[in-house]
Write an enzyme that holds these catalytic residues in place. Structure first.
Site, mmCIF file in Angstrom:
data_model
loop_
_atom_site.group_PDB
_atom_site.id
_atom_site.type_symbol
_atom_site.label_atom_id
_atom_site.label_comp_id
_atom_site.label_asym_id
_atom_site.label_seq_id
_atom_site.Cartn_x
_atom_site.Cartn_y
_atom_site.Cartn_z
ATOM 1 N N HIS A 1 0.558 -0.899 0.289
ATOM 2 C CA HIS A 1 0.079 -0.011 -0.503
ATOM 3 C C HIS A 1 0.902 0.876 -0.394
ATOM 4 O O HIS A 1 0.620 2.277 -0.052
ATOM 5 C CB HIS A 1 -1.306 -0.187 1.694
ATOM 6 C CG HIS A 1 -1.940 -1.195 1.249
ATOM 7 N ND1 HIS A 1 -3.020 -1.262 0.575
ATOM 8 C CD2 HIS A 1 -2.014 -2.195 1.536
ATOM 9 C CE1 HIS A 1 -3.852 -1.590 0.698
ATOM 10 N NE2 HIS A 1 -2.980 -2.794 1.570
ATOM 11 N N ASN B 1 -9.839 -3.601 1.474
ATOM 12 C CA ASN B 1 -9.517 -2.780 0.540
ATOM 13 C C ASN B 1 -11.108 -2.711 -0.383
ATOM 14 O O ASN B 1 -12.621 -3.120 0.349
ATOM 15 C CB ASN B 1 -8.634 -4.196 -0.215
ATOM 16 C CG ASN B 1 -8.074 -4.641 0.465
ATOM 17 O OD1 ASN B 1 -6.908 -3.723 0.930
ATOM 18 N ND2 ASN B 1 -7.380 -5.823 0.101
ATOM 19 N N HIS C 1 -4.753 1.066 11.706
ATOM 20 C CA HIS C 1 -4.729 0.400 12.702
ATOM 21 C C HIS C 1 -6.195 -1.074 13.035
ATOM 22 O O HIS C 1 -6.936 -0.144 13.798
ATOM 23 C CB HIS C 1 -3.477 0.233 14.260
ATOM 24 C CG HIS C 1 -3.359 -0.659 14.732
ATOM 25 N ND1 HIS C 1 -2.710 -2.391 14.584
ATOM 26 C CD2 HIS C 1 -3.334 -0.666 16.297
ATOM 27 C CE1 HIS C 1 -3.385 -2.923 15.119
ATOM 28 N NE2 HIS C 1 -2.811 -2.164 16.141
ATOM 29 N N TYR D 1 0.302 -4.432 12.440
ATOM 30 C CA TYR D 1 0.081 -3.025 12.380
ATOM 31 C C TYR D 1 0.612 -2.360 13.478
ATOM 32 O O TYR D 1 1.407 -1.179 12.652
ATOM 33 C CB TYR D 1 -1.324 -2.427 12.134
ATOM 34 C CG TYR D 1 -2.279 -2.400 10.584
ATOM 35 C CD1 TYR D 1 -2.808 -1.744 9.364
ATOM 36 C CD2 TYR D 1 -2.504 -4.141 10.053
ATOM 37 C CE1 TYR D 1 -2.939 -1.948 8.750
ATOM 38 C CE2 TYR D 1 -2.737 -4.242 9.010
ATOM 39 C CZ TYR D 1 -2.939 -3.752 8.282
ATOM 40 O OH TYR D 1 -3.149 -4.244 6.686
#
Length: 729
Positions: free
Chosen positions: A83, A155, A346, A369
């Site tokens: 990402h 996503n 996160h 994360y």
């Protein structure tokens, strides 16, 4: 010592009122100010180092130079492993108020309006890669709620490649550029990715999504978003339900053609981020509705799949999506690095009323994360960076650390304590304290996957069955392209074996394009996925069920379920082809109709400046055929005017412009002599361009009716059936 109450956000606080934007405290543009060092010292000369004489050596004592250069040397932080290429914007979320029975989360209660920050991204490529790579798009939303930060990190595809987070490093290593030569960038068409895919059947479902049009969005404003995992919603009475999160774009869900995506990557690799920026700047604010699929706890096991399996979705025909609020993005970032690059998402950032399930991919992400942000942003205080800062008050005993910004007062940094009357104190649930859902959990310590996770092909087949013939053809072409770049025949062969488990038709059509036969095998060998002392049978895919099942919600066709009622020409980019001698009156009439509907028009001509119409009127030209491409537009209109059309017909770039627009199945219109350019742009297999679906023509110089029909065609986005004649079997 009373506890400070949580400040409730009102609509006026959040929407269009920068004075109340607490994140704006750290924004400045320097206008009208003196140049200073980072310590506030006004600088007299920022253009020359301190030297011993005009031509002498530079001096170490030049603290102004050292500060400036040191900061420059450290401007870059490690980019995200995945990402990395992102674009983001500010906005707000307004709850519909119909989720009170589902959750106690304050931002979902009636009348709640919450500021937010949304980041979109591609997954595989680096920061410098193209927006139009065939890839998954990240869709992450940070809600600055009155109870703290809630991050919905998802996503534009509802499933993922793997079931367990321990395999995530392996998957990312496989899809990234191959380590021996760092090739290819932002692409999955290579050996290591398909080697991984071919021996991990759980990836098959996601593979079909990535090979579909979902991986080539027309705009980030036109993608769906999914939380991917199953979460929990917990209401005020403590009742828990399982939930899947969905973002539904108001403009519908649309894609570009694969050839078009490749052209856009060359013409404008910033296509998506430019599109998002320009539309927000122009006031065409992107909108999504937040929906939830809710499963009662007692229904957890009633499906033919496990809802904790991230490679599975819940078909909307089984559990409809309930819409519970709307997100609007209405402000671009002020600084890309400070906001888009430094934002830290996160999944563990939740608020009361939202909790986790035992999805093993979700559970692993809850660790990963935070660990990632510690490395990328330099330490434990990344939450103090303005874009990450909670709008709810922060009080705890955490102190110090790299780049600490808060100046904590007092001698107490622990709890419980009596020196500070036990403040900051723990909050009861009735006072807003987060309490984890008391799910009963017991079992042996074991490294084994549930047998309910083993069916790897049913939902892949469901997705395949749900596509239109054109969408299926796109998947086949994508797989032929991808596997055509795989060098090792055994990897191609294993992948074909996987596809054959989904549908014999799919595998045979892909194999035909590769000049191969589909291998004969009863099943796919999973030796690399089986523990050293495990049994292959425990990891082998179970029987494929519901071979003919389909889900209309999975198709992106213009008249599909997800696009029903969303036909609009708002923000559509329309190219008007004209040059000197064009019928300016007709152009003006058409432009008015299109712009009244919210579309944006550009005049494309053979030269810059202004064109002189056949009746002497002038019209400003936006681009020439050498400056732009049909790939950057949603539809094309060819204006009448004999001299204009004859001139354009002699321009090979102009003829190609129309040719490509037709090949990419875009709406095309032409009036009067403009029809002749369509004839000139015909190519083998497209000799019937006049009268083809989505092509509107008129011999009349009056374009009122043509403009109406053209608008209706643009609202459909594309006429993909035009491809079928030219496509291989």
């Amino acid at each position: 010592m009373p506890t400070k109450p949580i400040a409730k956000q009102t609509h006026e606080d959040v929407v269009g009122n920068p004075k109340t934007d607490e994140l704006a405290q750290n924004r400045e543009d320097g206008y009208g100010q003196f140049l200073t060092t980072n310590q506030g010292l006004r600088v007299n000369d920022d253009q020359n180092q301190l030297k011993a004489g005009e031509r002498g050596p530079s001096l170490l004592e030049d603290f102004i130079y050292r500060e400036k250069m040191t900061h420059f040397d450290h401007e870059r932080i490690p980019e995200r492993v995945v990402h990395a290429r992102g674009v983001a914007a500010h906005g707000y979320f307004e709850a519909y108020g119909n989720a009170t029975h589902l959750t106690r989360a304050a931002f979902l209660q009636p009348g709640a309006v919450t500021p937010l920050f949304t980041r979109f991204s591609t997954v595989a490529g680096s920061r410098g890669s193209s927006d139009l790579a065939r890839d998954v798009r990240g869709f992450a939303v940070k809600f600055y709620t009155e109870e703290g930060v809630f991050d919905l990190v998802g996503n534009n595809i509802p499933v993922f490649f793997i079931q367990d987070a321990i395999k995530f490093p392996d998957f990312v290593h496989a899809v990234k550029p191959e380590p021996h030569n760092e090739i290819p960038q932002a692409a999955s068409a290579h050996d290591t990715f398909y080697d991984f895919i071919s021996i991990n059947p759980e990836s098959t479902h996601m593979l079909l999504w990535v090979m579909s049009d979902r991986a080539l969005p027309r705009s980030l404003r036109m993608i769906e978003g999914f939380g991917v995992h199953t979460f929990r919603l917990v209401n005020a009475e403590g009742k828990s339900r399982f939930v899947k999160f969905h973002w539904k774009p108001v403009l519908g869900t649309h894609a570009v053609a694969w050839e078009e995506a490749q052209q856009i990557s060359g013409k404008d690799p910033d296509f998506h981020r430019r599109d998002l920026w320009n539309n927000i700047e122009g006031g065409a604010y992107p909108e999504w509705e937040l929906g939830v699929q809710v499963v009662e706890e007692e229904d957890e096991h009633k499906f033919g799949f496990d809802i904790l399996d991230a490679t599975k979705l819940i078909p909307e025909e089984l559990v409809p999506v309930q819409l519970i609020g709307k997100m609007v993005l209405n402000r671009n970032v002020d600084n890309y690095f400070a906001e888009t690059e430094q934002v830290a998402f996160h999944l563990g950032h939740v608020v009361p009323g939202i909790d986790f399930s035992n999805d093993p991919l979700l559970q692993g992400r809850l660790f990963s994360y935070t660990d990632t942000q510690l490395k990328r942003l330099g330490g434990p205080n990344f939450h103090e960076i303005p874009i990450n800062r909670s709008l709810a008050p922060v009080h705890n005993g955490q102190r110090d650390g790299h780049m600490r910004q808060t100046i904590n007062k007092g001698q107490v940094s622990y709890g419980p304590n009596l020196l500070n009357d036990n403040f900051p104190k723990q909050a009861k649930q009735s006072e807003g304290g987060f309490v984890s859902y008391p799910e009963r959990v017991e079992g042996h310590k074991i490294r084994l996957r549930s047998k309910s996770f083993v069916d790897h092909y049913s939902q892949a087949r469901l997705f395949w069955n749900s596509q239109t013939e054109v969408e299926k053809a796109h998947i086949v072409k994508a797989l032929r392209f991808e596997l055509g770049h795989v060098q090792k025949l055994e990897v191609r062969s294993r992948t074909l074996m996987q596809l054959a488990q989904v549908a014999a038709e799919l595998a045979s059509r892909v194999a035909q394009g590769l000049g191969m036969e589909v291998p004969s095998a009863k099943g796919v060998q999973l030796n690399l996925q089986v523990p050293a002392d495990g049994k292959a049978a425990d990891y082998q895919s179970g029987p494929v069920t519901d071979a003919k099942a389909s889900s209309p919600a999975l198709s992106m066709a213009p008249d599909s379920k997800i696009n029903a009622g969303k036909g609009s020409i708002k923000t559509r980019q329309i190219a008007i082809l004209a040059t000197d001698g064009a019928d300016v009156a007709a152009i003006a009439e058409l432009m008015k109709t299109l712009m009244d509907g919210g579309a944006q028009t550009h005049i494309i001509a053979t030269h810059q400046g202004s064109l002189k119409g056949k009746d002497g009127q002038n019209l400003l030209i936006n681009w020439t055929f050498q400056d732009t491409s049909s790939a950057l537009y949603d539809a094309v209109y060819v204006a009448g005017g004999e001299h204009s059309v004859n001139t354009i017909k002699q321009d090979t770039d102009a003829v190609r412009f129309v040719n490509e627009a037709y090949r990419h199945c875009k709406p095309i219109a032409a009036s009067a002599e403009g029809v002749d350019l369509l004839k000139a742009a015909a190519y083998p297999g497209a000799t019937d361009i006049i009268g083809a679906e989505g092509v509107i023509t008129s011999t009349d110089t009056k374009v009122a009716e043509l403009a109406k029909q053209f608008s209706q065609a643009i609202a459909r986005h594309r006429f993909w059936n035009r491809e079928l004649k030219a496509m291989p079997a």
